[in-house]
Scaffold this active site. Structure first.
Site, PDB file in Angstrom:
ATOM      1  CD  GLU A  43       0.962  -8.438   2.342  1.00 10.13           C
ATOM      2  OE1 GLU A  43       0.735  -7.352   2.385  1.00 10.13           O
ATOM      3  OE2 GLU A  43       2.303  -8.953   2.421  1.00 10.13           O
ATOM      4  CG  ASN A  87       0.863  -0.884  -1.516  1.00 10.57           C
ATOM      5  OD1 ASN A  87       0.239  -1.536  -2.762  1.00 10.57           O
ATOM      6  ND2 ASN A  87       1.908  -0.387  -1.309  1.00 10.57           N
ATOM      7  CG  ASN A 125      -1.507   8.600   5.997  1.00  9.73           C
ATOM      8  OD1 ASN A 125      -0.901   9.540   6.276  1.00  9.73           O
ATOM      9  ND2 ASN A 125      -2.911   8.770   5.582  1.00  9.73           N
ATOM     10  CB  CYS A 152       1.575  -8.744   6.715  1.00 14.05           C
ATOM     11  SG  CYS A 152       0.930  -7.064   5.953  1.00 14.05           S
ATOM     12  CB  CYS A 198       0.845  -4.353   4.018  1.00 16.91           C
ATOM     13  SG  CYS A 198       2.380  -3.609   4.842  1.00 16.91           S
ATOM     14  CB  SER A 227       0.931  10.244   8.893  1.00 17.25           C
ATOM     15  OG  SER A 227       1.575   9.950  10.141  1.00 17.25           O
TER      16      SER A 227
HETATM   17  N1  THU Z   1       4.128  -3.653   1.359  1.00 18.08           N
HETATM   18  C1  THU Z   1       2.836  -4.449   1.222  1.00 18.08           C
HETATM   19  O1  THU Z   1       1.682  -4.004   0.923  1.00 18.08           O
HETATM   20  N2  THU Z   1       3.102  -5.623   1.364  1.00 18.08           N
HETATM   21  C2  THU Z   1       4.248  -6.431   1.558  1.00 18.08           C
HETATM   22  O2  THU Z   1       4.269  -7.485   1.948  1.00 18.08           O
HETATM   23  C3  THU Z   1       5.654  -5.322   1.561  1.00 18.08           C
HETATM   24  C4  THU Z   1       5.235  -4.111   1.754  1.00 18.08           C
HETATM   25  C5  THU Z   1       3.862  -2.243   0.928  1.00 18.08           C
HETATM   26  C6  THU Z   1       3.965  -1.173   2.118  1.00 18.08           C
HETATM   27  C7  THU Z   1       4.509   0.168   1.316  1.00 18.08           C
HETATM   28  O3  THU Z   1       3.048   0.590   0.916  1.00 18.08           O
HETATM   29  C8  THU Z   1       5.288  -0.226   0.461  1.00 18.08           C
HETATM   30  O4  THU Z   1       4.933  -1.827  -0.030  1.00 18.08           O
HETATM   31  C9  THU Z   1       6.789  -0.104   0.437  1.00 18.08           C
HETATM   32  O5  THU Z   1       7.100  -0.780   1.737  1.00 18.08           O
END
Ligand code: THU
Length: 165
Positions: free
Chosen positions: A82, A69, A72, A117, A80, A74
């Site tokens: 994925e 992940n 930002n 995702c 994410c 913002s």
């Molecule tokens: N996040 C992911 O990268 N994948 C997921 O399946 C769930 C959430 C990240 C987004 C954000 O950077 C952090 O987890 C908290 O939501």
């Protein structure tokens, strides 16, 4: 009708076929994929949530492409793990996937990919495997189609064929 020999179908109870069986990963492949997602997870850029996520895609030609992940200031621009992995794969010319491992620290549970995702995964097929895993390598196996049932998928949609008016 001739008696046919017994056939194992599965692993899912929702219409899996022998073709699906052939796609199942070996224990070694699963472990390698989870390890790759854990390595990627170390690179997570998540100063705001502090929630590290790693992902690793196994392509049909056997390569592994990872993502983490990337947050930002913002907040809504956060990407994410994925989607990072899928975008990286596509940029490298890979669009055919056998599986994805997604790892995060979730205590006794497993990380559930967000809706965006899930939709991104289904763009590249309904019928491939998803391993939701934890840093201590416990995992839950599911599939893209189970994560996003009745999806808006390219397999069902024909765009631009029927134009009214
Ligand atoms: N996040 C992911 O990268 N994948 C997921 O399946 C769930 C959430 C990240 C987004 C954000 O950077 C952090 O987890 C908290 O939501």
């Amino acid at each position: 009708m001739a008696q046919s020999s017994p056939q194992q179908v599965g692993p899912s109870s929702c219409g899996a076929t022998i073709a699906e069986m052939e796609k199942i990963l070996t224990d070694e492949e699963v472990e390698r994929l989870i390890d790759a997602s854990l390595d990627a997870r170390r690179n997570a850029y998540c100063p705001y949530s502090k929630f590290q996520v790693g992902a690793a895609l196994l392509t049909k030609d056997g390569s592994t492409i990872t993502g983490c992940n990337v947050e930002n200031i913002s907040y809504g621009l956060t990407i994410c793990a994925e989607r990072t992995a899928v975008c990286r794969a596509v940029a490298e010319g890979q669009r055919k996937f056998r599986a994805i491992a997604i790892t995060a620290e979730m205590g006794t549970r497993f990380v559930g990919p967000c809706g965006a995702c899930r939709q991104t995964l289904v763009e590249f097929g309904l019928d491939w495997e998803v391993y939701l895993a934890t840093p201590d390598k416990r995992y839950m196996k599911t599939t893209v189609s189970r994560l996003i049932p009745d999806s808006f998928s390219p397999e069902w949609v024909t765009l631009g064929e029927r134009q009214e008016g």
